[in-house]
Scaffold this motif. Structure first.
Motif, PDB file in Angstrom:
ATOM      1  N   THR A  81      -6.578  16.820  -2.689  1.00  0.00           N
ATOM      2  CA  THR A  81      -5.194  16.141  -2.780  1.00  0.00           C
ATOM      3  C   THR A  81      -5.425  14.507  -3.200  1.00  0.00           C
ATOM      4  O   THR A  81      -6.409  13.811  -2.804  1.00  0.00           O
ATOM      5  N   PRO A  82      -4.342  13.950  -3.847  1.00  0.00           N
ATOM      6  CA  PRO A  82      -4.570  12.683  -4.209  1.00  0.00           C
ATOM      7  C   PRO A  82      -4.482  11.709  -2.872  1.00  0.00           C
ATOM      8  O   PRO A  82      -5.167  10.679  -2.791  1.00  0.00           O
ATOM      9  N   LYS A  83      -3.446  12.203  -1.950  1.00  0.00           N
ATOM     10  CA  LYS A  83      -3.501  11.538  -0.573  1.00  0.00           C
ATOM     11  C   LYS A  83      -4.995  11.384   0.029  1.00  0.00           C
ATOM     12  O   LYS A  83      -5.454  10.490   0.498  1.00  0.00           O
ATOM     13  N   LEU A 132     -10.937  -0.148 -10.599  1.00  0.00           N
ATOM     14  CA  LEU A 132     -10.573   0.367  -9.389  1.00  0.00           C
ATOM     15  C   LEU A 132      -8.968   0.260  -9.087  1.00  0.00           C
ATOM     16  O   LEU A 132      -8.460   1.191  -8.608  1.00  0.00           O
ATOM     17  N   PHE A 133      -8.495  -0.522  -9.588  1.00  0.00           N
ATOM     18  CA  PHE A 133      -6.864  -0.757  -9.334  1.00  0.00           C
ATOM     19  C   PHE A 133      -6.073   0.528 -10.009  1.00  0.00           C
ATOM     20  O   PHE A 133      -5.314   1.021  -9.550  1.00  0.00           O
ATOM     21  N   GLU A 134      -6.680   0.581 -11.442  1.00  0.00           N
ATOM     22  CA  GLU A 134      -6.277   1.907 -12.216  1.00  0.00           C
ATOM     23  C   GLU A 134      -6.309   3.210 -11.212  1.00  0.00           C
ATOM     24  O   GLU A 134      -5.520   4.051 -11.348  1.00  0.00           O
ATOM     25  N   LEU A 135      -7.519   3.280 -10.597  1.00  0.00           N
ATOM     26  CA  LEU A 135      -7.743   4.597  -9.845  1.00  0.00           C
ATOM     27  C   LEU A 135      -6.685   4.653  -8.946  1.00  0.00           C
ATOM     28  O   LEU A 135      -5.914   5.666  -8.610  1.00  0.00           O
ATOM     29  N   PHE A 136      -6.383   3.498  -8.280  1.00  0.00           N
ATOM     30  CA  PHE A 136      -5.295   3.683  -7.046  1.00  0.00           C
ATOM     31  C   PHE A 136      -3.785   3.828  -7.746  1.00  0.00           C
ATOM     32  O   PHE A 136      -3.062   4.549  -7.218  1.00  0.00           O
ATOM     33  N   ARG A 137      -3.670   3.283  -8.753  1.00  0.00           N
ATOM     34  CA  ARG A 137      -2.433   3.602  -9.540  1.00  0.00           C
ATOM     35  C   ARG A 137      -2.279   5.209  -9.804  1.00  0.00           C
ATOM     36  O   ARG A 137      -1.316   5.627  -9.877  1.00  0.00           O
ATOM     37  N   ALA A 138      -3.388   5.573 -10.496  1.00  0.00           N
ATOM     38  CA  ALA A 138      -3.213   6.946 -10.974  1.00  0.00           C
ATOM     39  C   ALA A 138      -3.242   7.842  -9.561  1.00  0.00           C
ATOM     40  O   ALA A 138      -2.221   8.763  -9.658  1.00  0.00           O
ATOM     41  N   LEU A 139      -3.753   7.720  -8.832  1.00  0.00           N
ATOM     42  CA  LEU A 139      -3.979   8.403  -7.420  1.00  0.00           C
ATOM     43  C   LEU A 139      -2.430   8.264  -6.645  1.00  0.00           C
ATOM     44  O   LEU A 139      -1.657   9.300  -6.172  1.00  0.00           O
ATOM     45  N   THR A 140      -1.797   7.222  -6.744  1.00  0.00           N
ATOM     46  CA  THR A 140      -0.480   6.726  -6.181  1.00  0.00           C
ATOM     47  C   THR A 140       0.551   7.506  -6.980  1.00  0.00           C
ATOM     48  O   THR A 140       1.301   7.931  -6.418  1.00  0.00           O
ATOM     49  N   LYS A 183      -6.758   1.838   7.371  1.00  0.00           N
ATOM     50  CA  LYS A 183      -6.518   3.091   7.301  1.00  0.00           C
ATOM     51  C   LYS A 183      -5.052   3.358   7.953  1.00  0.00           C
ATOM     52  O   LYS A 183      -4.443   4.304   7.269  1.00  0.00           O
ATOM     53  N   LYS A 184      -4.699   2.950   8.776  1.00  0.00           N
ATOM     54  CA  LYS A 184      -3.426   3.374   9.568  1.00  0.00           C
ATOM     55  C   LYS A 184      -2.459   2.816   8.464  1.00  0.00           C
ATOM     56  O   LYS A 184      -1.499   3.343   8.400  1.00  0.00           O
ATOM     57  N   GLN A 185      -2.475   1.650   7.760  1.00  0.00           N
ATOM     58  CA  GLN A 185      -1.452   0.981   6.795  1.00  0.00           C
ATOM     59  C   GLN A 185      -1.451   1.937   5.697  1.00  0.00           C
ATOM     60  O   GLN A 185      -0.281   2.152   5.129  1.00  0.00           O
ATOM     61  N   VAL A 186      -2.600   2.361   5.385  1.00  0.00           N
ATOM     62  CA  VAL A 186      -2.826   3.478   4.323  1.00  0.00           C
ATOM     63  C   VAL A 186      -1.993   4.717   4.370  1.00  0.00           C
ATOM     64  O   VAL A 186      -1.214   5.206   3.655  1.00  0.00           O
ATOM     65  N   THR A 187      -2.094   5.349   5.590  1.00  0.00           N
ATOM     66  CA  THR A 187      -1.423   6.327   6.179  1.00  0.00           C
ATOM     67  C   THR A 187      -0.269   6.131   6.082  1.00  0.00           C
ATOM     68  O   THR A 187       0.785   7.023   5.673  1.00  0.00           O
ATOM     69  N   ALA A 188       0.453   5.139   6.639  1.00  0.00           N
ATOM     70  CA  ALA A 188       1.820   4.798   6.450  1.00  0.00           C
ATOM     71  C   ALA A 188       2.477   4.714   5.281  1.00  0.00           C
ATOM     72  O   ALA A 188       3.557   5.100   4.959  1.00  0.00           O
ATOM     73  N   LEU A 189       1.568   4.135   4.300  1.00  0.00           N
ATOM     74  CA  LEU A 189       2.089   4.065   2.787  1.00  0.00           C
ATOM     75  C   LEU A 189       2.089   5.486   2.228  1.00  0.00           C
ATOM     76  O   LEU A 189       2.948   5.853   1.285  1.00  0.00           O
ATOM     77  N   LEU A 190       1.397   6.268   2.552  1.00  0.00           N
ATOM     78  CA  LEU A 190       1.451   7.807   2.055  1.00  0.00           C
ATOM     79  C   LEU A 190       2.106   8.555   2.784  1.00  0.00           C
ATOM     80  O   LEU A 190       2.721   9.687   2.359  1.00  0.00           O
TER      81      LEU A 190
END
Length: 190
Positions: A81-83, A132-140, A183-190
């Motif tokens: 998954t993207p997440k 790398l930023f574009e990868l984050f954009r696409a997955l988000t 990673k805790k912040q990442v999980t909260a954003l997702l």
């Protein structure tokens, strides 16, 4: 992982030697003479492939970009998954920093040594980080398909900043607890 010396062209061998030295010693602390000596190349051979140290530096950053992206994608592509891919980018960061003995990012290290923002090395560094930023954009965008473009951009930007900031703190403190907080912040954003 490097190729055997026998399968490399002299140009590739010079880039491989320079890559090791630039990463371990720093771009500006590594001289052309040392690279020539360690690559077992003649001075004329070096200059037939690279007109300057900067030209070699650009070739090195391009090669490092391809290698680093290969490592990253190899790590996250099996995730479904993207997440899980986004979280996987941070897992990759921890593994990569440990494998590199917390030496950090070759691109950021070189950027710190190159104050001129118009320098060709800095342009290569920006291209690497932009991808790398574009990868984050696409997955988000894929993960948060129901959110607005503005919300997606905010989340992707935050993820990218978390990655870059965590990378620097891992290099600085050599302490994986920074990764756990990120990673805790990442999980909260997702």
């Amino acid at each position: 992982m490097s190729k055997s010396k026998n399968s490399l062209s002299k140009r590739d061998e010079i880039i491989e030697v320079a890559s090791k030295l630039f990463y371990e010693q720093g771009y500006h602390c590594t001289g052309v003479q040392q690279i020539i000596q360690e690559a077992g190349a003649a001075k004329g051979t070096f200059y037939s492939h690279f007109k300057s140290k900067e030209e070699l530096g650009i070739a090195w950053l391009k090669a490092r970009h391809a290698t680093w992206n290969h490592w990253l994608l190899q790590f996250i592509n099996p995730k479904k998954t993207p997440k899980s891919k986004i979280v996987g980018i941070f897992d990759f960061l921890g593994q990569w920093m440990q494998d590199a003995n917390f030496r950090g990012c070759a691109f950021l290290n070189t950027m710190c040594e190159t104050p001129d923002c118009e320098n060709a090395l800095r342009l290569e560094i920006s291209n690497h980080k932009r991808e790398l930023f574009e990868l984050f954009r696409a997955l988000t965008a894929e993960h948060h398909a129901t959110k607005t473009k503005i919300e997606q951009e905010q989340i992707a930007t935050t993820l990218f900043i978390l990655f870059e900031g965590t990378l620097i703190q891992l290099q600085n403190f050599q302490d994986l607890s920074f990764l756990q907080v990120a990673k805790k912040q990442v999980t909260a954003l997702l």
